[in-house]
Scaffold this active site. Structure first.
Site, PDB file in Angstrom:
ATOM      1  N   CYS A 237       1.085  -1.210   0.028  1.00 45.45           N
ATOM      2  CA  CYS A 237      -0.320  -0.245  -0.231  1.00 45.45           C
ATOM      3  C   CYS A 237       0.861   1.622   0.125  1.00 45.45           C
ATOM      4  O   CYS A 237       1.204   1.498   0.825  1.00 45.45           O
ATOM      5  CB  CYS A 237      -0.881  -0.755   1.201  1.00 45.45           C
ATOM      6  SG  CYS A 237      -2.491  -0.973   0.983  1.00 45.45           S
ATOM      7  N   ALA A 238       1.543   1.560  -1.479  1.00 46.68           N
ATOM      8  CA  ALA A 238       2.997   2.007  -1.111  1.00 46.68           C
ATOM      9  C   ALA A 238       2.103   3.847  -1.027  1.00 46.68           C
ATOM     10  O   ALA A 238       2.743   4.811  -1.010  1.00 46.68           O
ATOM     11  CB  ALA A 238       3.678   1.935  -2.471  1.00 46.68           C
ATOM     12  N   ALA A 239       1.384   4.658  -2.107  1.00 40.21           N
ATOM     13  CA  ALA A 239       1.454   5.943  -2.409  1.00 40.21           C
ATOM     14  C   ALA A 239       1.345   6.615  -0.834  1.00 40.21           C
ATOM     15  O   ALA A 239       0.598   6.049   0.073  1.00 40.21           O
ATOM     16  CB  ALA A 239       0.109   6.111  -2.980  1.00 40.21           C
ATOM     17  N   PRO A 240       1.914   7.745  -0.312  1.00 44.35           N
ATOM     18  CA  PRO A 240       2.390   8.253  -1.958  1.00 44.35           C
ATOM     19  C   PRO A 240       4.045   8.148  -1.703  1.00 44.35           C
ATOM     20  O   PRO A 240       4.493   8.851  -2.641  1.00 44.35           O
ATOM     21  CB  PRO A 240       1.985   9.707  -1.543  1.00 44.35           C
ATOM     22  CG  PRO A 240       2.290   9.753   0.338  1.00 44.35           C
ATOM     23  CD  PRO A 240       1.760   8.421   0.797  1.00 44.35           C
ATOM     24  N   GLY A 241       4.552   7.025  -1.130  1.00 47.71           N
ATOM     25  CA  GLY A 241       5.766   6.200  -1.500  1.00 47.71           C
ATOM     26  C   GLY A 241       6.415   6.786  -0.414  1.00 47.71           C
ATOM     27  O   GLY A 241       7.985   6.954  -1.149  1.00 47.71           O
ATOM     28  N   LYS A 243       7.421   5.290   2.477  1.00 46.53           N
ATOM     29  CA  LYS A 243       8.487   4.126   2.775  1.00 46.53           C
ATOM     30  C   LYS A 243       8.854   3.334   1.729  1.00 46.53           C
ATOM     31  O   LYS A 243       9.836   2.940   1.731  1.00 46.53           O
ATOM     32  CB  LYS A 243       7.896   3.626   3.201  1.00 46.53           C
ATOM     33  CG  LYS A 243       7.080   4.869   4.357  1.00 46.53           C
ATOM     34  CD  LYS A 243       6.249   3.088   5.527  1.00 46.53           C
ATOM     35  CE  LYS A 243       5.113   3.911   6.454  1.00 46.53           C
ATOM     36  NZ  LYS A 243       4.477   5.197   6.254  1.00 46.53           N
ATOM     37  N   ASP A 286      -4.965  -3.952  -6.618  1.00 47.87           N
ATOM     38  CA  ASP A 286      -5.707  -3.683  -5.093  1.00 47.87           C
ATOM     39  C   ASP A 286      -5.016  -4.773  -5.136  1.00 47.87           C
ATOM     40  O   ASP A 286      -4.479  -6.356  -4.736  1.00 47.87           O
ATOM     41  CB  ASP A 286      -6.767  -4.399  -4.956  1.00 47.87           C
ATOM     42  CG  ASP A 286      -7.855  -4.163  -4.217  1.00 47.87           C
ATOM     43  OD1 ASP A 286      -7.444  -4.408  -2.973  1.00 47.87           O
ATOM     44  OD2 ASP A 286      -8.938  -4.443  -4.146  1.00 47.87           O
ATOM     45  N   ASP A 305       1.448  -1.515   4.839  1.00 49.83           N
ATOM     46  CA  ASP A 305       1.031  -0.439   5.582  1.00 49.83           C
ATOM     47  C   ASP A 305      -0.367   0.125   5.448  1.00 49.83           C
ATOM     48  O   ASP A 305      -0.419   0.606   4.209  1.00 49.83           O
ATOM     49  CB  ASP A 305       2.043   0.471   4.799  1.00 49.83           C
ATOM     50  CG  ASP A 305       1.859   2.240   5.594  1.00 49.83           C
ATOM     51  OD1 ASP A 305       1.155   2.380   7.174  1.00 49.83           O
ATOM     52  OD2 ASP A 305       2.236   3.058   5.402  1.00 49.83           O
ATOM     53  N   CYS A 358      -1.003   3.583  11.114  1.00 45.49           N
ATOM     54  CA  CYS A 358      -1.003   4.894  11.890  1.00 45.49           C
ATOM     55  C   CYS A 358      -2.167   5.381  12.559  1.00 45.49           C
ATOM     56  O   CYS A 358      -3.204   5.700  12.622  1.00 45.49           O
ATOM     57  CB  CYS A 358      -1.046   6.089  10.916  1.00 45.49           C
ATOM     58  SG  CYS A 358      -2.124   6.356   9.577  1.00 45.49           S
TER      59      CYS A 358
HETATM   60  C1  LIG Z   1      -1.255   4.410   5.137  1.00 43.53           C
HETATM   61  S1  LIG Z   1      -1.685   4.594   3.031  1.00 43.53           S
HETATM   62  C2  LIG Z   1      -0.097   4.643   2.650  1.00 43.53           C
HETATM   63  C3  LIG Z   1       1.321   5.765   3.608  1.00 43.53           C
HETATM   64  C4  LIG Z   1       2.794   4.645   2.012  1.00 43.53           C
HETATM   65  N1  LIG Z   1       3.217   3.706   2.578  1.00 43.53           N
HETATM   66  C5  LIG Z   1       3.883   5.746   2.721  1.00 43.53           C
HETATM   67  O1  LIG Z   1       4.155   5.496   3.622  1.00 43.53           O
HETATM   68  O2  LIG Z   1       4.289   7.089   2.129  1.00 43.53           O
HETATM   69  C6  LIG Z   1      -2.380   3.573   2.272  1.00 43.53           C
HETATM   70  C7  LIG Z   1      -2.753   3.706   0.787  1.00 43.53           C
HETATM   71  O3  LIG Z   1      -3.059   2.194   0.516  1.00 43.53           O
HETATM   72  C8  LIG Z   1      -4.156   2.695  -0.485  1.00 43.53           C
HETATM   73  N2  LIG Z   1      -4.455   1.211  -0.623  1.00 43.53           N
HETATM   74  C9  LIG Z   1      -6.166   0.891   0.340  1.00 43.53           C
HETATM   75  N3  LIG Z   1      -6.724  -0.352  -0.256  1.00 43.53           N
HETATM   76  C10 LIG Z   1      -6.104  -0.806  -0.907  1.00 43.53           C
HETATM   77  C11 LIG Z   1      -5.738  -1.932  -1.766  1.00 43.53           C
HETATM   78  N4  LIG Z   1      -6.266  -2.613  -1.556  1.00 43.53           N
HETATM   79  N5  LIG Z   1      -4.911  -2.156  -2.598  1.00 43.53           N
HETATM   80  C12 LIG Z   1      -3.728  -1.399  -2.677  1.00 43.53           C
HETATM   81  N6  LIG Z   1      -3.959   0.063  -2.189  1.00 43.53           N
HETATM   82  C13 LIG Z   1      -4.224   0.221  -1.191  1.00 43.53           C
HETATM   83  C14 LIG Z   1      -4.614   3.915  -0.059  1.00 43.53           C
HETATM   84  O4  LIG Z   1      -5.048   3.960  -1.386  1.00 43.53           O
HETATM   85  C15 LIG Z   1      -2.957   4.627   0.400  1.00 43.53           C
HETATM   86  O5  LIG Z   1      -2.493   5.253  -0.598  1.00 43.53           O
END
Ligand SMILES: C[S@@+](CC[C@H](N)C(=O)[O-])C[C@H]1O[C@@H](n2cnc3c(N)ncnc32)[C@H](O)[C@@H]1O
Length: 418
Positions: A237-241, A243, A286, A305, A358
């Site tokens: 779950c990488a955005a905004p990136g 980590k 997903d 994450d 978080c």
């Molecule tokens: C807590 S944030 C991640 C923060 C990120 N790891 C960072 O350090 O910048 C969770 C992210 O997971 C994405 N997300 C939610 N459900 C998801 C899924 N089923 N598959 C992939 N990404 C998902 C969200 O859109 C969001 O960008």
């Protein structure tokens, strides 16, 4: 603060968040169009953040001076916003009263001017106010207070107080940051520094990728994963990136897949990696549906994450106090459980899975892992130990405000050969 639209726009935004449950960034996007100069936008944002953060305590403070709560919710916001400026932004008494009346006129609430005038005049003369109930005392809707109290018998007050603070600016630095930034190093986490609030995006070191904005709590993830040469790693779950970039800064010689559900958010991963001059295989998909994207080659390490309530970062997102409902948590927990189960299949035997939120709610954290291990007995915990974190039944919790950090949860798991 100057400019004709600051208070009217701020009041309309805060009203949308508090009474219409509009997400704050969506409200900013909708209202703060190109016609607003950047300085005006910043002033509006600062006023909204402070008003929303302190809304329940400040409203309680003026309500004791009226016979009954005004029905008009925008009028309530205008009065509370004026009090915000007086208490938290050093505006003189007479100015906040006059400006509140002007704001009411501009928003077609002339009928309320006398009420606003007399209420504010009385309220600004009272020196302190303890709050007539706990929600007002801690400026949180009661259900949040009940949840924090249930989980954290000794720390709930610390959490509530931290949630109402203006958040600090933490950076992650690849090189020693310039002294001009007045960097204060974190006690334990390497390369994490707190710096005075400023627009860091204008700084050369940021533009060159030498420093990034990231709370110290969030910087722990990449150190726990500890990426080694040639490892296949999934950032699920990488955005905004944030980590993603940190993992690559620690070791650029890894095979990193960075997955994100939403295309617009995935663009932010690309932008971040571009600034850092690093590369990952960014996939828009997903994570809980691996049949749609998984290559078949299992990972040695996975960072999950997970999307969560964000209960650990309320100081950064004060709107969630009003926009979230208790039932939202049930849906969020189900999503987290689905993601954990999907990740279990994608990990090699002897691989490790880092689950992060978080949040400070056990429901999303230690209890979530307890339930996961019940259905996935091949997983066992790898114990983590940090002086600034509390050990839970499973995993560790950084309590919001500890060492001025966001509230984060970490649990590191090993997939055993059974
Ligand atoms: C807590 S944030 C991640 C923060 C990120 N790891 C960072 O350090 O910048 C969770 C992210 O997971 C994405 N997300 C939610 N459900 C998801 C899924 N089923 N598959 C992939 N990404 C998902 C969200 O859109 C969001 O960008």
């Amino acid at each position: 603060m100057s400019g004709p639209n600051i208070r009217t726009t701020a009041a309309q935004i805060s009203y949308a968040v508090i009474y219409k449950k509009t997400n704050l960034s969506a409200a900013f996007k909708q209202r703060l169009t190109a016609k607003y100069p950047n300085t005006t936008k910043s002033a509006i944002k600062a006023l909204c953040f402070t008003t929303i953060r302190n809304y329940l305590s400040l409203e309680d403070r003026w309500l004791i001076h009226v016979n009954k709560r005004p029905k008009d919710k925008l009028v309530r916001v205008i009065i509370t916003q004026a009090l915000t400026e007086f208490i938290y932004m050093d505006k003189p008494k007479h100015a906040v009263v006059n400006e509140a009346i002007n704001t009411a006129k501009k928003l077609n609430k002339q009928w309320a001017c006398a009420l606003i005038n007399s209420t504010l005049r009385k309220t600004v003369e009272t020196t302190s106010h303890l709050g007539t109930n706990t929600a007002a005392q801690f400026s949180h809707p009661q259900w949040w207070i009940d949840k924090f109290t249930a989980d954290w018998t000794n720390q709930w007050q610390q959490i509530l107080i931290a949630n109402n603070q203006k958040p600090p600016l933490w950076i992650r630095a690849r090189k020693t940051p310039p002294a001009a930034l007045l960097p204060q190093p974190h006690s334990t986490i390497p390369n994490a520094y707190k710096i005075p609030a400023q627009d860091i995006t204008q700084i050369k070191e940021f533009q060159d990728g030498d420093i990034s904005v990231q709370d110290a709590s969030a910087q722990l993830a990449a150190f726990i994963i500890d990426p080694q040469d040639d490892e296949r790693i999934l950032d699920a779950c990488a955005a905004p990136g944030g980590k993603t970039g940190h993992l690559l800064e620690l070791n650029n010689n890894i095979q990193l897949d960075a997955l994100e559900l939403y295309p617009n958010r995935a663009k932010k991963i690309h932008a971040n990696l571009h600034r850092l001059k690093l590369n990952a295989n960014v996939i828009v998909a997903d994570a809980s549906q691996p049949q749609d994207w998984f290559s078949g080659k299992k990972y040695q390490k996975i960072l999950l994450d997970a999307p969560c309530s964000a209960a650990g970062i309320i100081r950064r997102q004060p709107d969630i106090k009003f926009t979230r409902e208790p039932d939202d948590l049930l849906k969020i927990c189900q999503t987290q459980q689905n993601l954990l189960s999907a990740m279990a299949q994608l990990l090699e035997v002897n691989g490790s899975l880092l689950y992060v939120t978080c949040s400070v709610f056990n429901q999303e954290n230690s209890n979530q892992i307890k339930n996961f291990i019940k259905t996935h007995p091949e997983f066992s915990e790898i114990k983590l130990n940090y002086p600034f974190a509390t050990n839970c039944e499973y995993g560790i919790q950084i309590i919001s405000g500890n060492e001025d950090m966001d509230g984060f949860y970490y649990c590191y798991l090993n997939k055993n050969d059974v």
